[in-house]
Design a protein around this motif. Sequence first.
Motif, short mmCIF file in Angstrom:
data_model
loop_
_atom_site.label_atom_id
_atom_site.label_comp_id
_atom_site.label_asym_id
_atom_site.label_seq_id
_atom_site.Cartn_x
_atom_site.Cartn_y
_atom_site.Cartn_z
N PRO A 84 0.84 -1.20 0.00
CA PRO A 84 0.00 0.00 0.00
C PRO A 84 0.87 1.25 0.00
N LEU A 85 0.80 2.04 -1.07
CA LEU A 85 1.71 3.16 -1.23
C LEU A 85 1.48 4.27 -0.21
N GLY A 86 0.35 4.23 0.48
CA GLY A 86 0.12 5.22 1.52
C GLY A 86 1.13 5.14 2.65
N TRP A 87 1.79 3.99 2.79
CA TRP A 87 2.82 3.79 3.81
C TRP A 87 4.22 4.09 3.28
N GLU A 88 4.34 4.47 2.02
CA GLU A 88 5.64 4.51 1.39
C GLU A 88 5.96 5.87 0.78
N ASN A 89 7.26 6.17 0.69
CA ASN A 89 7.75 7.26 -0.12
C ASN A 89 8.12 6.68 -1.48
N PRO A 90 7.49 7.10 -2.57
CA PRO A 90 7.75 6.46 -3.87
C PRO A 90 9.21 6.48 -4.30
N LEU A 91 9.94 7.53 -3.96
CA LEU A 91 11.36 7.59 -4.34
C LEU A 91 12.17 6.53 -3.60
N ARG A 92 11.98 6.42 -2.30
CA ARG A 92 12.72 5.42 -1.53
C ARG A 92 12.30 4.01 -1.92
N LEU A 93 11.00 3.82 -2.16
CA LEU A 93 10.54 2.50 -2.55
C LEU A 93 11.14 2.10 -3.90
N ALA A 94 11.25 3.05 -4.81
CA ALA A 94 11.85 2.76 -6.11
C ALA A 94 13.27 2.25 -5.95
N GLU A 95 14.03 2.84 -5.02
CA GLU A 95 15.39 2.37 -4.77
C GLU A 95 15.39 0.94 -4.24
N GLY A 138 -3.81 9.34 -3.78
CA GLY A 138 -4.40 8.94 -5.05
C GLY A 138 -3.40 8.31 -6.00
N TYR A 139 -3.83 8.18 -7.26
CA TYR A 139 -3.02 7.50 -8.27
C TYR A 139 -1.72 8.24 -8.58
N GLY A 140 -1.66 9.53 -8.25
CA GLY A 140 -0.42 10.27 -8.49
C GLY A 140 0.77 9.65 -7.80
N ARG A 141 0.53 8.99 -6.68
CA ARG A 141 1.61 8.32 -5.96
C ARG A 141 2.18 7.17 -6.79
N VAL A 142 1.32 6.47 -7.51
CA VAL A 142 1.77 5.40 -8.39
C VAL A 142 2.56 5.98 -9.56
N GLU A 143 2.07 7.08 -10.11
CA GLU A 143 2.74 7.69 -11.26
C GLU A 143 4.16 8.12 -10.88
N ARG A 144 4.33 8.63 -9.67
CA ARG A 144 5.68 9.00 -9.23
C ARG A 144 6.58 7.76 -9.19
N LEU A 145 6.07 6.67 -8.63
CA LEU A 145 6.86 5.44 -8.55
C LEU A 145 7.21 4.94 -9.94
N LEU A 146 6.24 4.92 -10.83
CA LEU A 146 6.49 4.45 -12.20
C LEU A 146 7.58 5.29 -12.86
N ALA A 154 15.07 12.27 -10.58
CA ALA A 154 14.68 12.35 -9.18
C ALA A 154 15.40 13.49 -8.46
N SER A 155 16.32 14.16 -9.17
CA SER A 155 17.11 15.25 -8.58
C SER A 155 17.41 16.28 -9.66
N VAL A 165 30.28 11.21 -6.60
CA VAL A 165 29.56 11.31 -7.87
C VAL A 165 28.08 11.06 -7.62
N PHE A 166 27.23 11.91 -8.17
CA PHE A 166 25.79 11.81 -7.97
C PHE A 166 25.07 11.63 -9.30
N SER A 167 23.99 10.88 -9.25
CA SER A 167 23.11 10.69 -10.40
C SER A 167 21.83 11.46 -10.17
N ASP A 168 21.15 11.83 -11.24
CA ASP A 168 19.84 12.46 -11.09
C ASP A 168 18.72 11.44 -11.25
N ARG A 169 19.08 10.14 -11.36
CA ARG A 169 18.10 9.06 -11.45
C ARG A 169 18.28 8.11 -10.27
N VAL A 170 17.21 7.40 -9.95
CA VAL A 170 17.30 6.36 -8.93
C VAL A 170 18.39 5.37 -9.32
N GLN A 171 19.18 4.97 -8.34
CA GLN A 171 20.22 3.97 -8.55
C GLN A 171 20.03 2.82 -7.56
#
Length: 347
Positions: A84-95, A138-146, A154-155, A165-171
Amino acid sequence: MAGQDTGRPLRRLGFLTIGLFDPADPGPGHAFTLEMIELGERLGFDSAWLRDRHLQHGISSPVAVLAAASQRTSRIDLGTAVIPLGWENPLRLAEDLATVDVLSGGRLNPGISVGPPMAWDDVKASLYPDTAEVEDFGYGRVERLLGFVSGERASTFTGTRGIEVFSDRVQPQSPGLRERLWYGGASFRSARWAGEHAMNFLTSSVLKVDESLPEGEAYDFGALQAEQVRAYRAAHPAGEAARVSQGLVVLPTDSTTREQRERYTAYADARLERTREPQGPGRLLFAPDLVGTSEELAEQLAAHAAFREVDEVAFALPFTFEPEDYVQILTDMATRLGPLLGWEPSA
């Protein structure tokens, strides 16, 4: 006995478990869940799925458990049904998802859903102490994860600062993970949304009766779920090829003891009343649990309108059974029921 005529031959067989444990000694329960996944791989199952249970005595961190499972298996797909994405931060979950997908060699199948966290009023002060009143579930949380999983930025910064060295994408980025993301939905609205956003779709033994019922099919769970599946595929770019997995409770009794068989039947009987009409303000309709020999179950599934629409399943295991019960159920599913449904175990 030859395979039953079930519409689409069953192509992929999976199972779903809550990962029950004793709160006074949680180690053995978690260890047994890993053993079940290993058993599933040996039996030829195509997938093993974990539920997500917060502040209960079931697995609260399925991604962490699947990371462990990825190192004890080599072939079986590993899924969540659902986070359930309500418990999650989409950026951290993506990692986390990308990391476990890399560890598994591309076998992770994350299932997710949206909506306010269960028992929201009880947990909101702990979960979102400063932002509870403005959080969007709402569904926007899913769209962020996708987006993050797909490699969107992401940055605002990429490059070197000092010696780092930093990336601007999830690694890490894990190619193919986006195509293995599933949406778990009970409503027709969610089914259509998942299709429109090219996600795979997880159905279960629960439907939300939130729209007009098809004429003549009032409270027929199988017929309603079949309509939901068709609505999803009609909205999906892949159409009939879009992936749907069904999650009914199915309990084969071929190798049970008499005591087990009686207990399984009593379990299903105790839950039957809730299947007769929608329950509560959410108007949730539950599917009857199926109990019987594999031949009996194959006949019932062949007549189930929604089962005839799918070629993938992740049959749900009851929450409170004993370890030996789960071993028996999985063994009968793989060696007896699956072949009757046209399925062949994976090598």
